[in-house]
Design a protein around this motif. Sequence first.
Motif, PDB file in Angstrom:
ATOM      1  N   ASP A 166       1.266   5.151  -3.697  1.00  0.00           N
ATOM      2  CA  ASP A 166       2.478   5.704  -3.123  1.00  0.00           C
ATOM      3  C   ASP A 166       3.319   4.567  -2.535  1.00  0.00           C
ATOM      4  OD1 ASP A 166       4.028   6.979  -0.655  1.00  0.00           O
ATOM      5  OD2 ASP A 166       3.596   8.583  -2.070  1.00  0.00           O
ATOM      6  N   PRO A 167       4.648   4.607  -2.716  1.00  0.00           N
ATOM      7  CA  PRO A 167       5.490   3.517  -2.178  1.00  0.00           C
ATOM      8  C   PRO A 167       5.328   3.296  -0.681  1.00  0.00           C
ATOM      9  CG  PRO A 167       6.747   4.870  -3.697  1.00  0.00           C
ATOM     10  CD  PRO A 167       5.442   5.575  -3.501  1.00  0.00           C
ATOM     11  N   ALA A 346       9.198  -5.105  -7.937  1.00  0.00           N
ATOM     12  CA  ALA A 346      10.398  -4.495  -7.345  1.00  0.00           C
ATOM     13  C   ALA A 346      10.123  -4.050  -5.915  1.00  0.00           C
ATOM     14  CB  ALA A 346      10.854  -3.310  -8.196  1.00  0.00           C
ATOM     15  N   ILE A 347       8.958  -3.436  -5.694  1.00  0.00           N
ATOM     16  CA  ILE A 347       8.603  -3.021  -4.332  1.00  0.00           C
ATOM     17  C   ILE A 347       8.373  -4.245  -3.456  1.00  0.00           C
ATOM     18  CG2 ILE A 347       6.884  -1.815  -2.934  1.00  0.00           C
ATOM     19  CD1 ILE A 347       6.458   0.103  -5.246  1.00  0.00           C
ATOM     20  N   LYS A 351      10.196  -5.134   0.128  1.00  0.00           N
ATOM     21  CA  LYS A 351       9.451  -5.456   1.346  1.00  0.00           C
ATOM     22  C   LYS A 351       9.851  -6.829   1.877  1.00  0.00           C
ATOM     23  CE  LYS A 351       7.058  -1.665   1.384  1.00  0.00           C
ATOM     24  NZ  LYS A 351       7.261  -0.629   2.428  1.00  0.00           N
ATOM     25  N   TRP A 352      10.100  -7.787   0.950  1.00  0.00           N
ATOM     26  CA  TRP A 352      10.520  -9.116   1.404  1.00  0.00           C
ATOM     27  C   TRP A 352      11.852  -9.028   2.134  1.00  0.00           C
ATOM     28  CZ3 TRP A 352      14.847 -12.052   0.429  1.00  0.00           C
ATOM     29  CH2 TRP A 352      14.813 -13.370   0.915  1.00  0.00           C
ATOM     30  N   TYR A 353      12.807  -8.257   1.588  1.00  0.00           N
ATOM     31  CA  TYR A 353      14.102  -8.104   2.244  1.00  0.00           C
ATOM     32  C   TYR A 353      13.923  -7.531   3.652  1.00  0.00           C
ATOM     33  CZ  TYR A 353      17.096  -9.224  -1.737  1.00  0.00           C
ATOM     34  OH  TYR A 353      17.756  -9.878  -2.736  1.00  0.00           O
ATOM     35  N   GLU A 354      13.053  -6.543   3.808  1.00  0.00           N
ATOM     36  CA  GLU A 354      12.818  -5.952   5.134  1.00  0.00           C
ATOM     37  C   GLU A 354      12.293  -6.995   6.098  1.00  0.00           C
ATOM     38  OE1 GLU A 354      10.243  -2.626   4.740  1.00  0.00           O
ATOM     39  OE2 GLU A 354      11.571  -1.518   3.402  1.00  0.00           O
ATOM     40  N   ARG A 381       1.360  -9.627  -5.642  1.00  0.00           N
ATOM     41  CA  ARG A 381       1.142 -10.243  -4.332  1.00  0.00           C
ATOM     42  C   ARG A 381       2.388 -11.014  -3.917  1.00  0.00           C
ATOM     43  NH1 ARG A 381      -4.608 -13.234  -4.327  1.00  0.00           N
ATOM     44  NH2 ARG A 381      -3.698 -14.307  -6.116  1.00  0.00           N
ATOM     45  N   LEU A 382       2.803 -10.812  -2.693  1.00  0.00           N
ATOM     46  CA  LEU A 382       4.008 -11.441  -2.158  1.00  0.00           C
ATOM     47  C   LEU A 382       3.608 -12.540  -1.179  1.00  0.00           C
ATOM     48  CD1 LEU A 382       7.097 -11.537  -1.592  1.00  0.00           C
ATOM     49  CD2 LEU A 382       6.700  -9.739   0.120  1.00  0.00           C
ATOM     50  N   ALA A 383       4.151 -13.746  -1.390  1.00  0.00           N
ATOM     51  CA  ALA A 383       3.808 -14.869  -0.512  1.00  0.00           C
ATOM     52  C   ALA A 383       5.015 -15.772  -0.357  1.00  0.00           C
ATOM     53  CB  ALA A 383       2.623 -15.646  -1.083  1.00  0.00           C
TER      54      ALA A 383
END
Length: 433
Positions: A166-167, A346-347, A351-354, A381-383
């Motif tokens: 879920d987003p 995309a998600i 999240k990075w923008y937030e 994975r975002l880093a």
Amino acid sequence: MKRSALSKAALSSLIVGTTMVGCTGAAFRPSAIAAPKQNPVRATAAIEKALAGRDGARAVAAAELAVQAAPQDANYRQLLGRAYIASGRFVSAEAALSEAMTLGNRDPRTIISLALVKVALGKNDAARELLVTNADVVPASDYGLAMAMAGDPGEGVRILSEAIHDPSATARTRQNLAYAYALAGRWKDARVMAGLDLDPLAANQRIAQWAQTAAPDFAQQRIAGLMGVTFDGNDVGQPVALALAPEAAPAQMAEAASPEMPAAPVAEQAAATEMAQAEAVRQPVDFTPYAAPAPVNKASRLGKKSASASLSTPIRAARAVRQSVRFDGKGNSAWVVQLGAYANTAIAKEKWYEMARRNSAISALPVLTSQITVNGVSYARLAVSGFDDRVEADALCRAIRTRRGQCFVREKAPGAAPQRWALASKPRQFASR
């Protein structure tokens, strides 16, 4: 009965704790605790404040007085149940929470707390029946982990495996799934899932902790550890005088105002309500399923005298980080700070923008995304990178955590893709002449 995990937002509130904090253990001495004034708003604020301060004895005393003054108030009964839990008194908590539901309280916090208390008391069948009956109320992430702890880890894994897609799913949703895997004996899956949001050492420590209480015989210890309390084996139940009268009408009487408690002025109600909500946000371990996921605050256990000094520590730490480390993104070491793992790129970008809007240090650093596959499911994975060494990466991660963010430091993944994401700059405004 099957339940769709996506029928509710996956707001993970069953936080799998790694810290076990005992209650004060002080005896209940009515003479030592002043009775609150007969005002419902002030009484509620007093109980919430005691719970936020992890003062189980004071919370119980205030809640028992409130229930005695307004025996048909469902919210007071729920607060009394939470106070008993904070004191490790599960037998009493079961009675108080059950009575709150009899009076019409169907708050997910009440349902989940009562279900876990029943599990701790060896009533797994009753706990599962309670959860299934109220499946339309309880968020998926809470429902899944509670079912796993109530003796049905297979159902818990099924629900949580859907919920993490879920987003709105968070790191806590994934950690709940990791714990459900552990309870199902799927230790490899538990380790991989826990490692999505924790550094390797922390993930190994968490798995080791779970392994110590994974056997069915340790249900009581598992529940007490999750709630952050010490089980009181000497609890004989709540006072008989507080028992709900059999002829009490469930909903109507709970909503009626007690004639003994005059209504507070509107302004006073608003102020007290705001205060209670603020205390609830800071309260992580008396097991309040909709409390914010903050780490355990040592100040709440040290008392009022040292609270102000402790609360200023994160602010000083953040200032020290900003003064001693330059997050300019020009470093070329292999160390990165992972900010999260999401269903797709995309998600991750959203999240990075937030996070970048809230923290200028994050927005100034190069962004990397990398793919990881867990049980056939791919995650992005975002880093952020650009550090001279691990010391700089650790410093940023500490600064993020002081703002109640989540992160950990790891080495750059092979094939990580750089992203050219940037916050939109505001147009210049010129003064008119």
